[in-house]
Design an enzyme around this catalytic site. Structure first.
Site, short mmCIF file in Angstrom:
data_model
loop_
_atom_site.label_atom_id
_atom_site.label_comp_id
_atom_site.label_asym_id
_atom_site.label_seq_id
_atom_site.Cartn_x
_atom_site.Cartn_y
_atom_site.Cartn_z
CG HIS A 47 2.51 -3.84 -1.36
ND1 HIS A 47 2.44 -3.62 -2.71
CD2 HIS A 47 1.66 -2.94 -0.79
CE1 HIS A 47 1.58 -2.64 -2.95
NE2 HIS A 47 1.10 -2.21 -1.79
CD GLU A 48 0.15 -3.95 2.55
OE1 GLU A 48 0.15 -2.71 2.73
OE2 GLU A 48 -0.46 -4.50 1.61
CB CYS A 69 -1.08 -0.14 -4.32
SG CYS A 69 -1.25 0.48 -2.65
CG HIS A 102 2.06 0.98 1.84
ND1 HIS A 102 1.83 2.10 1.07
CD2 HIS A 102 1.40 -0.04 1.22
CE1 HIS A 102 1.07 1.77 0.02
NE2 HIS A 102 0.80 0.47 0.09
C1 LIG Z 1 0.75 -8.30 -3.78
S1 LIG Z 1 1.03 -7.08 -2.68
C2 LIG Z 1 -0.34 -6.02 -3.01
C3 LIG Z 1 -0.91 -5.42 -1.79
C4 LIG Z 1 -1.95 -4.40 -2.06
N1 LIG Z 1 -2.31 -3.72 -0.87
C5 LIG Z 1 -1.99 -2.45 -0.66
O1 LIG Z 1 -1.20 -2.08 0.18
C6 LIG Z 1 -3.21 -5.07 -2.59
O2 LIG Z 1 -3.41 -5.05 -3.78
O3 LIG Z 1 -3.95 -5.62 -1.80
#
Ligand SMILES: CSCC[C@H](NC=O)C(=O)O
Length: 136
Positions: free
Chosen positions: A126-127, A85, A130
């Site tokens: 993932h988002e 991240c 968050h």
């Molecule tokens: C595979 S999900 C990874 C998402 C991450 N973005 C951050 O919130 C990023 O590395 O873009």
């Protein structure tokens, strides 16, 4: 406007509030900020640019897609994977689901329900985490 990436873990651990039509600025700021980091980043949540509203942006191929107040309403086929991240150093292991259904408002605040699979589904999970103050 390109915004600075929030790396404050205490701030990132806060749950975000639902977004409304008064939150237009964050939509363009997320677009601009993701574009500025598109070599290393495939998605962002508003709290990553310091705005605690439930808005995410997800790179789908060449198209960045904004989702307002996203909610994962169904998920199936769990797997373990490793993720990084922009707001965090290194990578962490996590469980994600291969197939998800997401209810959200699109960039024009139109209610939308859509199914996603594979890597795009992973980014959305993932988002959405968050938005709930969860970092991997
Ligand atoms: C595979 S999900 C990874 C998402 C991450 N973005 C951050 O919130 C990023 O590395 O873009």
């Amino acid at each position: 406007m390109i915004r600075e990436i929030n790396r404050n873990q205490k701030s990132l651990a806060q749950k975000s509030e639902p977004a409304t039509k008064n939150d237009q600025a964050v939509l363009t700021d997320l677009l601009d900020t993701l574009r500025a980091h598109q070599d290393v980043c495939v998605g962002m949540a508003a709290n990553m640019i310091g705005v605690h509203k439930r808005v995410i942006i997800v790179q789908m191929g060449v198209l960045p897609v904004l989702m307002i107040n996203p909610e994962i309403t169904a998920k199936s086929d769990p797997y373990t994977t490793s993720e990084g991240c922009l707001s965090l150093l290194g990578e962490r292991q996590t469980t994600r689901y291969q197939n998800i259904t997401v209810k959200f408002l699109n960039k024009n605040f139109k209610p939308t329900t859509q199914k996603f699979t594979d890597f795009v589904a992973q980014i959305i999970q993932h988002e959405v985490d968050h938005c709930d103050g969860i970092i991997i």
